[in-house]
Write a protein that holds these residues in place. Structure first.
Motif, PDB file in Angstrom:
ATOM      1  N   LYS A 121       0.836  -1.218   0.000  1.00 33.73           N
ATOM      2  CA  LYS A 121       0.000   0.000   0.000  1.00 33.73           C
ATOM      3  C   LYS A 121       0.859   1.253   0.000  1.00 33.73           C
ATOM      4  CE  LYS A 121      -3.813  -1.982   2.561  1.00 33.73           C
ATOM      5  NZ  LYS A 121      -3.652  -2.588   3.857  1.00 33.73           N
ATOM      6  N   ASP A 122       0.358   2.306  -0.655  1.00 38.78           N
ATOM      7  CA  ASP A 122       0.991   3.632  -0.669  1.00 38.78           C
ATOM      8  C   ASP A 122       2.478   3.592  -1.010  1.00 38.78           C
ATOM      9  OD1 ASP A 122      -1.475   4.566   0.243  1.00 38.78           O
ATOM     10  OD2 ASP A 122      -0.897   4.211   2.345  1.00 38.78           O
ATOM     11  N   SER A 123       2.836   2.807  -2.008  1.00 35.87           N
ATOM     12  CA  SER A 123       4.256   2.728  -2.359  1.00 35.87           C
ATOM     13  C   SER A 123       4.708   3.981  -3.109  1.00 35.87           C
ATOM     14  CB  SER A 123       4.504   1.498  -3.224  1.00 35.87           C
ATOM     15  OG  SER A 123       5.828   1.505  -3.656  1.00 35.87           O
ATOM     16  N   LYS A 124       5.865   4.486  -2.734  1.00 37.67           N
ATOM     17  CA  LYS A 124       6.469   5.635  -3.417  1.00 37.67           C
ATOM     18  C   LYS A 124       6.988   5.225  -4.789  1.00 37.67           C
ATOM     19  CE  LYS A 124       9.700   8.914  -1.947  1.00 37.67           C
ATOM     20  NZ  LYS A 124      10.787   9.354  -1.051  1.00 37.67           N
ATOM     21  N   VAL A 125       7.262   3.952  -4.895  1.00 42.83           N
ATOM     22  CA  VAL A 125       7.842   3.418  -6.139  1.00 42.83           C
ATOM     23  C   VAL A 125       6.817   2.527  -6.815  1.00 42.83           C
ATOM     24  CG1 VAL A 125       9.682   1.947  -7.070  1.00 42.83           C
ATOM     25  CG2 VAL A 125      10.166   3.454  -5.117  1.00 42.83           C
ATOM     26  N   SER A 126       6.427   2.888  -8.070  1.00 45.23           N
ATOM     27  CA  SER A 126       5.503   1.991  -8.765  1.00 45.23           C
ATOM     28  C   SER A 126       6.071   1.568 -10.115  1.00 45.23           C
ATOM     29  CB  SER A 126       4.131   2.640  -8.925  1.00 45.23           C
ATOM     30  OG  SER A 126       4.268   3.856  -9.603  1.00 45.23           O
ATOM     31  N   LYS A 127       7.206   2.134 -10.492  1.00 45.52           N
ATOM     32  CA  LYS A 127       7.899   1.684 -11.710  1.00 45.52           C
ATOM     33  C   LYS A 127       9.402   1.915 -11.531  1.00 45.52           C
ATOM     34  CE  LYS A 127       6.893   6.057 -14.093  1.00 45.52           C
ATOM     35  NZ  LYS A 127       6.484   6.764 -12.857  1.00 45.52           N
ATOM     36  N   THR A 128      10.186   1.321 -12.406  1.00 40.91           N
ATOM     37  CA  THR A 128      11.648   1.370 -12.250  1.00 40.91           C
ATOM     38  C   THR A 128      12.177   2.800 -12.125  1.00 40.91           C
ATOM     39  OG1 THR A 128      11.726  -0.649 -13.551  1.00 40.91           O
ATOM     40  CG2 THR A 128      13.811   0.485 -13.207  1.00 40.91           C
ATOM     41  N   ASP A 129      11.671   3.710 -12.973  1.00 44.34           N
ATOM     42  CA  ASP A 129      12.171   5.100 -12.959  1.00 44.34           C
ATOM     43  C   ASP A 129      11.983   5.771 -11.603  1.00 44.34           C
ATOM     44  OD1 ASP A 129      12.986   4.876 -15.501  1.00 44.34           O
ATOM     45  OD2 ASP A 129      11.304   5.993 -16.404  1.00 44.34           O
ATOM     46  N   ASP A 130      10.964   5.355 -10.851  1.00 47.08           N
ATOM     47  CA  ASP A 130      10.713   5.972  -9.536  1.00 47.08           C
ATOM     48  C   ASP A 130      11.855   5.723  -8.558  1.00 47.08           C
ATOM     49  OD1 ASP A 130       8.278   6.729 -10.518  1.00 47.08           O
ATOM     50  OD2 ASP A 130       7.147   5.127  -9.515  1.00 47.08           O
ATOM     51  N   LEU A 131      12.711   4.755  -8.872  1.00 45.43           N
ATOM     52  CA  LEU A 131      13.820   4.452  -7.954  1.00 45.43           C
ATOM     53  C   LEU A 131      14.747   5.652  -7.792  1.00 45.43           C
ATOM     54  CD1 LEU A 131      14.792   0.823  -9.095  1.00 45.43           C
ATOM     55  CD2 LEU A 131      13.685   1.475  -6.949  1.00 45.43           C
ATOM     56  N   GLU A 132      14.778   6.499  -8.831  1.00 49.77           N
ATOM     57  CA  GLU A 132      15.676   7.662  -8.794  1.00 49.77           C
ATOM     58  C   GLU A 132      15.449   8.553  -7.571  1.00 49.77           C
ATOM     59  OE1 GLU A 132      18.636   9.167  -9.420  1.00 49.77           O
ATOM     60  OE2 GLU A 132      18.296   8.742 -11.549  1.00 49.77           O
ATOM     61  N   LYS A 133      14.179   8.663  -7.148  1.00 51.63           N
ATOM     62  CA  LYS A 133      13.920   9.560  -6.022  1.00 51.63           C
ATOM     63  C   LYS A 133      13.596   8.783  -4.733  1.00 51.63           C
ATOM     64  CE  LYS A 133       9.115  10.280  -7.456  1.00 51.63           C
ATOM     65  NZ  LYS A 133       9.055   9.230  -8.475  1.00 51.63           N
ATOM     66  N   ALA A 134      14.036   7.541  -4.691  1.00 55.16           N
ATOM     67  CA  ALA A 134      13.659   6.701  -3.543  1.00 55.16           C
ATOM     68  C   ALA A 134      14.867   6.301  -2.703  1.00 55.16           C
ATOM     69  CB  ALA A 134      12.983   5.445  -4.073  1.00 55.16           C
ATOM     70  N   SER A 135      14.565   5.736  -1.535  1.00 57.88           N
ATOM     71  CA  SER A 135      15.644   5.070  -0.796  1.00 57.88           C
ATOM     72  C   SER A 135      15.504   3.576  -1.085  1.00 57.88           C
ATOM     73  CB  SER A 135      15.564   5.380   0.694  1.00 57.88           C
ATOM     74  OG  SER A 135      14.385   4.866   1.228  1.00 57.88           O
ATOM     75  N   ILE A 136      16.625   2.957  -1.449  1.00 57.67           N
ATOM     76  CA  ILE A 136      16.578   1.579  -1.951  1.00 57.67           C
ATOM     77  C   ILE A 136      17.494   0.683  -1.119  1.00 57.67           C
ATOM     78  CG2 ILE A 136      16.690   0.166  -4.039  1.00 57.67           C
ATOM     79  CD1 ILE A 136      17.209   2.852  -5.589  1.00 57.67           C
ATOM     80  N   GLY A 137      16.957  -0.458  -0.729  1.00 56.30           N
ATOM     81  CA  GLY A 137      17.759  -1.446  -0.008  1.00 56.30           C
ATOM     82  C   GLY A 137      18.254  -2.515  -0.970  1.00 56.30           C
ATOM     83  N   VAL A 138      19.542  -2.835  -0.884  1.00 60.06           N
ATOM     84  CA  VAL A 138      20.103  -3.913  -1.702  1.00 60.06           C
ATOM     85  C   VAL A 138      21.064  -4.735  -0.844  1.00 60.06           C
ATOM     86  CG1 VAL A 138      19.969  -2.746  -3.948  1.00 60.06           C
ATOM     87  CG2 VAL A 138      22.000  -2.424  -2.506  1.00 60.06           C
ATOM     88  N   GLN A 139      21.498  -5.861  -1.407  1.00 57.74           N
ATOM     89  CA  GLN A 139      22.526  -6.649  -0.737  1.00 57.74           C
ATOM     90  C   GLN A 139      23.878  -6.235  -1.332  1.00 57.74           C
ATOM     91  OE1 GLN A 139      22.050 -10.846  -1.277  1.00 57.74           O
ATOM     92  NE2 GLN A 139      23.585 -11.333   0.259  1.00 57.74           N
ATOM     93  N   LEU A 140      24.791  -5.915  -0.436  1.00 57.53           N
ATOM     94  CA  LEU A 140      26.112  -5.411  -0.823  1.00 57.53           C
ATOM     95  C   LEU A 140      26.817  -6.300  -1.851  1.00 57.53           C
ATOM     96  CD1 LEU A 140      28.440  -3.353  -0.133  1.00 57.53           C
ATOM     97  CD2 LEU A 140      29.203  -5.021   1.552  1.00 57.53           C
TER      98      LEU A 140
END
Ligand code: GLN
Length: 259
Positions: free
Chosen positions: A137-156
């Motif tokens: 619900k209420d995701s800031k990210v709904s497509k790949t391009d939205d990642l630009e303005k998001a905080s993203i978690g990844v595995q190092l």
């Protein structure tokens, strides 16, 4: 008399084991050298992995199981080795292989040109893609391009990490385990997690309130990495080929992924 002699022998063996005078099996130390440089009687192969990547490698009843663990076991079986799994951070696997501490690395590892500079890869045994996990619900990210303005978690050190590093404006949080990135997502500390598809599906299954976005990503090939020039690579490829041909590879994948 015979009994006494056997008892004395047992005692002698035990003492020499303690003193390290006899070969009494693997001591469990992590500094064993690669099999290539080992003497003939050494029958173990050490696999470097990160065992928090279901369905490829994960703990079940204190044992590492999963597609990679089972396939590695089948390969070692064919080649006459005993498999020993060394669990470590994902970003330590390649160094462990290049330094000879482990004989090979298998961790849902994608073949990349950059990695090929330090290790050799076997033929591929399966494919995957990256996916984006977001709150339901209420995701800031709904497509790949939205990642630009998001905080993203990844595995190092993963291909997910490499992919998101192109988003210059994004705030990237790099975790040691994919599970920690997902935990941050469920707690609202990051807006999205970028990770391999099958582990993502397992995370979504196991956690309420998150989902995978339906965005296309390039296909990635998983393979086993070995020390550059290792003559084990050809042997692994031969074993893999046979295991693909007789249906073992597919059987193992189906067991953990279903259809
Ligand atoms: N396939 C990804 C990579 O190779 C992730 C692997 C992993 O996290 N175990 O970078």
């Amino acid at each position: 008399m015979k009994k006494i002699i056997s008892l004395v022998l047992v005692a002698l063996i035990a003492v020499s084991c303690v003193m390290g005078l006899a070969s009494c099996g693997n001591s469990g130390s992590t500094d064993s050298k690669a099999a290539d440089s080992k003497t003939e009687e050494v029958k173990e192969l050490h696999m470097a992995t990160n065992a928090f990547f279901e369905p490829y490698e994960y703990y079940k009843d204190k044992k590492v199981v999963g597609i990679d663990a089972e396939l590695a076991d089948a390969i070692c079986d064919k080649l006459g080795y005993k498999l020993v799994i060394d669990d470590m951070d994902f970003d330590a696997i390649i160094t462990s292989v290049t330094s000879g501490k482990a004989d090979f690395g298998m961790a849902g590892m994608t073949v990349t040109d950059e990695r090929k500079k330090s290790v050799d890869f076997t033929d591929t045994y399966t494919t995957s893609t990256q996916v984006i996990i977001v709150p339901e619900k209420d995701s800031k990210v709904s497509k790949t391009d939205d990642l630009e303005k998001a905080s993203i978690g990844v595995q190092l050190g993963t291909t997910g990490d490499i992919f998101v590093s192109d988003f210059k404006e994004a705030k990237i949080e790099r975790f040691k385990k994919g599970a920690d990135a997902v935990l941050a997502l469920t707690k609202g500390k990051v807006d999205a997690v970028v990770i391999d598809k099958q582990p993502a599906e397992k995370f979504v299954e196991a956690n309420e309130g998150i989902k995978i976005l339906d965005e296309p990503f390039a296909e990635e090939e998983y393979a086993i990495c070995l020390k550059k020039g290792s003559d084990l690579t050809a042997k692994f490829n031969k074993a893999l080929k046979e295991l693909k041909k007789d249906g073992t590879v597919q059987k193992i994948i189906d067991k953990y992924i279903g259809d």
